[in-house]
Design a protein around this motif. Structure first.
Motif, PDB file in Angstrom:
ATOM      1  N   HIS A  92     -14.484  31.221 -25.285  1.00 26.82           N
ATOM      2  CA  HIS A  92     -15.148  29.942 -25.049  1.00 26.82           C
ATOM      3  C   HIS A  92     -15.066  29.087 -26.310  1.00 26.82           C
ATOM      4  O   HIS A  92     -15.263  29.564 -27.421  1.00 26.82           O
ATOM      5  N   GLU A  93     -14.790  27.814 -26.118  1.00 24.44           N
ATOM      6  CA  GLU A  93     -14.583  26.923 -27.254  1.00 24.44           C
ATOM      7  C   GLU A  93     -15.865  26.537 -27.969  1.00 24.44           C
ATOM      8  O   GLU A  93     -15.833  26.035 -29.100  1.00 24.44           O
ATOM      9  N   GLY A  94     -17.008  26.765 -27.339  1.00 26.54           N
ATOM     10  CA  GLY A  94     -18.271  26.336 -27.932  1.00 26.54           C
ATOM     11  C   GLY A  94     -18.932  27.399 -28.782  1.00 26.54           C
ATOM     12  O   GLY A  94     -18.573  28.578 -28.747  1.00 26.54           O
ATOM     13  N   ARG A  95     -19.938  26.968 -29.540  1.00 29.82           N
ATOM     14  CA  ARG A  95     -20.790  27.886 -30.294  1.00 29.82           C
ATOM     15  C   ARG A  95     -22.124  28.075 -29.580  1.00 29.82           C
ATOM     16  O   ARG A  95     -22.665  29.182 -29.546  1.00 29.82           O
ATOM     17  N   VAL A  96     -22.653  26.992 -29.017  1.00 27.44           N
ATOM     18  CA  VAL A  96     -23.911  27.013 -28.279  1.00 27.44           C
ATOM     19  C   VAL A  96     -23.599  26.680 -26.822  1.00 27.44           C
ATOM     20  O   VAL A  96     -23.176  25.571 -26.509  1.00 27.44           O
ATOM     21  N   PHE A  97     -23.782  27.663 -25.937  1.00 20.44           N
ATOM     22  CA  PHE A  97     -23.478  27.420 -24.525  1.00 20.44           C
ATOM     23  C   PHE A  97     -24.195  28.452 -23.670  1.00 20.44           C
ATOM     24  O   PHE A  97     -24.595  29.526 -24.136  1.00 20.44           O
ATOM     25  N   SER A  98     -24.329  28.111 -22.386  1.00 18.63           N
ATOM     26  CA  SER A  98     -25.041  28.950 -21.433  1.00 18.63           C
ATOM     27  C   SER A  98     -24.093  29.918 -20.732  1.00 18.63           C
ATOM     28  O   SER A  98     -22.909  29.610 -20.532  1.00 18.63           O
ATOM     29  N   MET A  99     -24.641  31.066 -20.321  1.00 26.80           N
ATOM     30  CA  MET A  99     -23.862  31.981 -19.488  1.00 26.80           C
ATOM     31  C   MET A  99     -23.449  31.321 -18.183  1.00 26.80           C
ATOM     32  O   MET A  99     -22.450  31.712 -17.584  1.00 26.80           O
ATOM     33  N   ASN A 100     -24.187  30.309 -17.742  1.00 26.07           N
ATOM     34  CA  ASN A 100     -23.821  29.637 -16.502  1.00 26.07           C
ATOM     35  C   ASN A 100     -22.411  29.048 -16.575  1.00 26.07           C
ATOM     36  O   ASN A 100     -21.689  29.049 -15.572  1.00 26.07           O
ATOM     37  N   GLU A 101     -22.021  28.545 -17.722  1.00 27.81           N
ATOM     38  CA  GLU A 101     -20.661  28.027 -17.883  1.00 27.81           C
ATOM     39  C   GLU A 101     -19.638  29.139 -17.693  1.00 27.81           C
ATOM     40  O   GLU A 101     -18.593  28.945 -17.052  1.00 27.81           O
ATOM     41  N   VAL A 102     -19.916  30.283 -18.246  1.00 25.29           N
ATOM     42  CA  VAL A 102     -19.006  31.428 -18.130  1.00 25.29           C
ATOM     43  C   VAL A 102     -18.934  31.889 -16.680  1.00 25.29           C
ATOM     44  O   VAL A 102     -17.847  32.133 -16.141  1.00 25.29           O
ATOM     45  N   TRP A 103     -20.085  32.003 -16.029  1.00 26.78           N
ATOM     46  CA  TRP A 103     -20.100  32.449 -14.628  1.00 26.78           C
ATOM     47  C   TRP A 103     -19.310  31.502 -13.739  1.00 26.78           C
ATOM     48  O   TRP A 103     -18.573  31.952 -12.853  1.00 26.78           O
ATOM     49  N   ASP A 104     -19.442  30.194 -13.966  1.00 23.36           N
ATOM     50  CA  ASP A 104     -18.716  29.239 -13.128  1.00 23.36           C
ATOM     51  C   ASP A 104     -17.207  29.420 -13.273  1.00 23.36           C
ATOM     52  O   ASP A 104     -16.461  29.316 -12.293  1.00 23.36           O
ATOM     53  N   ARG A 105     -16.748  29.694 -14.467  1.00 25.60           N
ATOM     54  CA  ARG A 105     -15.317  29.910 -14.682  1.00 25.60           C
ATOM     55  C   ARG A 105     -14.852  31.201 -14.004  1.00 25.60           C
ATOM     56  O   ARG A 105     -13.774  31.247 -13.418  1.00 25.60           O
ATOM     57  N   ILE A 106     -15.672  32.228 -14.106  1.00 26.53           N
ATOM     58  CA  ILE A 106     -15.327  33.500 -13.467  1.00 26.53           C
ATOM     59  C   ILE A 106     -15.356  33.352 -11.944  1.00 26.53           C
ATOM     60  O   ILE A 106     -14.482  33.865 -11.239  1.00 26.53           O
ATOM     61  N   ALA A 107     -16.353  32.641 -11.426  1.00 24.56           N
ATOM     62  CA  ALA A 107     -16.455  32.429  -9.979  1.00 24.56           C
ATOM     63  C   ALA A 107     -15.248  31.672  -9.443  1.00 24.56           C
ATOM     64  O   ALA A 107     -14.782  31.935  -8.322  1.00 24.56           O
ATOM     65  N   ALA A 108     -14.734  30.743 -10.225  1.00 21.05           N
ATOM     66  CA  ALA A 108     -13.570  29.974  -9.787  1.00 21.05           C
ATOM     67  C   ALA A 108     -12.351  30.866  -9.589  1.00 21.05           C
ATOM     68  O   ALA A 108     -11.441  30.518  -8.814  1.00 21.05           O
ATOM     69  N   ARG A 109     -12.326  32.006 -10.245  1.00 16.83           N
ATOM     70  CA  ARG A 109     -11.227  32.972 -10.068  1.00 16.83           C
ATOM     71  C   ARG A 109     -11.555  34.004  -8.985  1.00 16.83           C
ATOM     72  O   ARG A 109     -10.765  34.923  -8.751  1.00 16.83           O
ATOM     73  N   GLY A 110     -12.725  33.900  -8.370  1.00 15.49           N
ATOM     74  CA  GLY A 110     -13.128  34.852  -7.340  1.00 15.49           C
ATOM     75  C   GLY A 110     -13.508  36.212  -7.882  1.00 15.49           C
ATOM     76  O   GLY A 110     -13.464  37.206  -7.149  1.00 15.49           O
ATOM     77  N   ARG A 111     -13.958  36.274  -9.151  1.00 11.94           N
ATOM     78  CA  ARG A 111     -14.229  37.565  -9.782  1.00 11.94           C
ATOM     79  C   ARG A 111     -15.691  37.695 -10.254  1.00 11.94           C
ATOM     80  O   ARG A 111     -16.008  38.542 -11.071  1.00 11.94           O
ATOM     81  N   LEU A 112     -16.592  36.855  -9.692  1.00 14.22           N
ATOM     82  CA  LEU A 112     -18.013  36.943  -9.978  1.00 14.22           C
ATOM     83  C   LEU A 112     -18.701  37.586  -8.782  1.00 14.22           C
ATOM     84  O   LEU A 112     -18.667  37.056  -7.672  1.00 14.22           O
ATOM     85  N   PHE A 113     -19.352  38.746  -9.020  1.00 15.05           N
ATOM     86  CA  PHE A 113     -19.937  39.527  -7.931  1.00 15.05           C
ATOM     87  C   PHE A 113     -21.421  39.783  -8.200  1.00 15.05           C
ATOM     88  O   PHE A 113     -21.897  39.708  -9.338  1.00 15.05           O
ATOM     89  N   GLY A 114     -22.134  40.125  -7.133  1.00 14.21           N
ATOM     90  CA  GLY A 114     -23.539  40.480  -7.239  1.00 14.21           C
ATOM     91  C   GLY A 114     -23.811  41.856  -6.681  1.00 14.21           C
ATOM     92  O   GLY A 114     -23.200  42.280  -5.700  1.00 14.21           O
TER      93      GLY A 114
END
Length: 227
Positions: free
Chosen positions: A177-199
């Motif tokens: 991730h390019e940022g220093r201060v960021f939320s896990m929500n940003e990471v989850w959205d990127r993972i979800a876009a690849r279809g690899r975010l599961f519950g």
């Protein structure tokens, strides 16, 4: 299988009001024990040997409490880094492969959620696996859910499942991730876009201890008989 664990403990706990004036939120007591000790029970229950907690607000108090218990401290200075940034900053202590993260402001009644995550983790299909609690099995929840799950367990936004604050995650997306201060929500959205975010659906009950009244609710939950 064991994985390194990051316990999130850096927040200000502002909703706790006067209770966090003299101590960090993870050291507020529920049923006679600091909140973070309840979380540490779960971590030790899966045999984790590499345990890190991030810290910012009153970090010295947290370090004094946790370091004798074998927990390393990732101190966030001068600024708090949010969840994604906090995990990124802690990676030198955790390693750069796959980790567990755990919020320290919830009480669980039932099976160890971390054990459930490890049992269902499938790196061939997943980049992150989040513990999800049906709204009906939460206690004291005043709003709806965060996610919905499809038939295979893939996550999308909005629905009847609450994120319980525990996950297994491959760290490449965080490290890159390019940022220093960021939320896990940003990471989850990127993972979800690849279809690899599961519950993984939690089978017990769960209570968020986010405000003073949550302490009483959590203590009542802990006092209920096991079923």
């Amino acid at each position: 299988m064991t994985l390194p664990v990051l316990m999130f403990a850096a927040g200000f706990g502002t909703r706790m009001g006067a209770l966090t004036r003299e101590r960090p939120k993870p050291l507020i007591e529920v049923a006679g024990r600091p909140l973070i000790d309840h979380a540490l029970d779960l971590v030790q229950g899966i045999g984790a040997t590499q345990i890190v907690a991030n810290a910012h607000y009153k970090a010295g108090m947290l370090a004094a409490h946790l370091e004798p218990r074998g927990v390393a401290i990732s101190q966030e200075v001068p600024d708090i880094l949010e969840t994604g940034g906090g995990l990124k900053a802690a990676l030198p202590l955790l390693g750069d492969d796959t980790v567990i993260t755990l919020n320290t402001d919830a009480i669980w009644k039932g099976p160890n959620p971390l054990a459930q995550l490890l049992a269902q983790w499938d790196p061939a299909r997943m980049d992150a696996l989040l513990i999800c609690v049906p709204v009906a099995r939460t206690v004291g929840r005043e709003k709806g859910g965060d996610f919905c799950l499809d038939a295979e367990g893939r996550i999308s936004r909005s629905g009847d499942y609450v994120y319980g604050g525990a996950q297994v995650i491959a760290t490449a997306e965080v490290a890159g991730h390019e940022g220093r201060v960021f939320s896990m929500n940003e990471v989850w959205d990127r993972i979800a876009a690849r279809g690899r975010l599961f519950g993984a659906v939690y089978s017990g009950r769960w209570c968020d201890v986010g405000h003073p009244e949550g302490i009483r609710i959590a203590e009542n939950l802990l006092s209920e008989p096991d079923v």
